[in-house]
Design a protein around this motif. Structure first.
Motif, PDB file in Angstrom:
ATOM      1  N   GLU A 138       0.828  -1.195   0.000  1.00 35.83           N
ATOM      2  CA  GLU A 138       0.000   0.000   0.000  1.00 35.83           C
ATOM      3  C   GLU A 138       0.870   1.255   0.000  1.00 35.83           C
ATOM      4  OE1 GLU A 138      -3.388   2.187   2.818  1.00 35.83           O
ATOM      5  OE2 GLU A 138      -2.256   0.459   3.566  1.00 35.83           O
ATOM      6  N   ILE A 139       1.900   1.254   0.850  1.00 36.72           N
ATOM      7  CA  ILE A 139       2.785   2.417   0.932  1.00 36.72           C
ATOM      8  C   ILE A 139       3.579   2.572  -0.349  1.00 36.72           C
ATOM      9  CG2 ILE A 139       4.749   3.415   2.156  1.00 36.72           C
ATOM     10  CD1 ILE A 139       3.739   2.091   4.689  1.00 36.72           C
ATOM     11  N   ASP A 140       4.096   1.464  -0.899  1.00 39.55           N
ATOM     12  CA  ASP A 140       4.848   1.508  -2.150  1.00 39.55           C
ATOM     13  C   ASP A 140       4.026   2.125  -3.277  1.00 39.55           C
ATOM     14  OD1 ASP A 140       7.103   0.411  -1.066  1.00 39.55           O
ATOM     15  OD2 ASP A 140       6.655  -1.631  -1.708  1.00 39.55           O
ATOM     16  N   GLU A 141       2.799   1.649  -3.421  1.00 41.11           N
ATOM     17  CA  GLU A 141       1.951   2.129  -4.509  1.00 41.11           C
ATOM     18  C   GLU A 141       1.609   3.602  -4.325  1.00 41.11           C
ATOM     19  OE1 GLU A 141      -1.380  -0.487  -4.507  1.00 41.11           O
ATOM     20  OE2 GLU A 141      -0.334  -2.094  -5.599  1.00 41.11           O
ATOM     21  N   ALA A 142       1.325   3.997  -3.089  1.00 33.62           N
ATOM     22  CA  ALA A 142       0.982   5.395  -2.833  1.00 33.62           C
ATOM     23  C   ALA A 142       2.168   6.310  -3.109  1.00 33.62           C
ATOM     24  CB  ALA A 142       0.506   5.558  -1.394  1.00 33.62           C
TER      25      ALA A 142
END
Length: 257
Positions: A138-142
């Protein structure tokens, strides 16, 4: 990928005592509410509460840097300090934990809001604290979305070099609310100028070992060094904090009754 550092900017001393007084009062309020919330949690009146002790400077310092007329914070359920700093109802922030199975950071919401702010040219910047509960994916994509689109968003927390995506990263003493504040101000200014997202990464001591860098004592020392306060200020602040904290905790107890 090596971490980069935001350019160093010397903070002007004008208004520094007032800022430190604000930070100290807010830190003390969060500390007092947190202590009371832990008591309620032990009694079974506040299920699932996670203490913010030792992390107050990160939450308070970063949130205090926001321009409330343009910027928006996206706190997780654990970010009591952000709620207090931004003037939200801390009792509701505490009670919201009861309805959540996990306390992830709303990174995707922050990035989506930042996209809107960029398209509308409001000059607003999103602030999101990275905390437990958010998946690495989630953090990577954001972060990837924010970096590619050069969105006005500031991530605060240990993002990890693999998630930085070329963003500037500023390491900062996580026990020093003023240092966190100043680093966040620089990151916000960069985003406002169209520089895109960046990371403010606080360095914190291991759990249970932070007593030597108590955020409240660090702020008190900095404030005393300005020569603008004496013991009367801290006594008055303690009385005010007790009154505010008792009101917040009282609302929590009433809601649970």
């Amino acid at each position: 990928m090596p971490l980069t550092t935001l350019e160093t900017v010397t903070v002007a001393p004008v208004g520094l005592p007032a800022l430190l007084r604000r930070l100290y009062r807010t830190l003390a309020t969060v500390r007092r509410i947190d202590a009371g919330a832990r008591v309620l949690e032990r009694r079974g009146d506040l299920l699932g509460y996670r203490s913010v002790s030792g992390r107050e400077a990160v939450q308070v310092g970063s949130a205090a840097a926001l321009d409330p007329a343009r910027d928006l914070a996206f706190p997780a359920a654990r970010d009591l300090g952000v709620a207090v700093t931004t003037g939200a109802d801390a009792s509701l922030a505490l009670q919201s934990r009861l309805a959540r199975a996990a306390d992830g950071s709303p990174v995707t919401h922050a990035v989506a809001w930042a996209l809107g702010a960029k398209l509308d040219r409001t000059g607003g910047v999103a602030l999101v604290l990275l905390g437990p509960g958010s998946s690495a994916r989630e953090i990577d994509e954001a972060m990837t979305t924010a970096a590619v689109s050069r969105l006005p968003v500031v991530f605060v927390g240990a993002a990890g070099s693999s998630r930085v995506q070329g963003m500037p990263v500023q390491l900062v003493d996580g026990a020093d609310a003023l240092a966190v504040h100043d680093a966040t101000v620089r990151a916000l200014d960069r985003a406002r100028r169209g520089g895109g997202p960046s990371v403010v990464e606080p360095v914190l001591a291991e759990p249970g070992a932070w007593s030597g860098r108590d955020p409240l004592l660090v702020c008190e020392q900095l404030l005393r060094e300005t020569g603008t306060v004496d013991d009367d200020f801290f006594a008055e602040a303690a009385d005010t904090v007790d009154t505010l904290a008792d009101a917040v905790l009282g609302r929590v107890r009433t809601a649970r009754a």
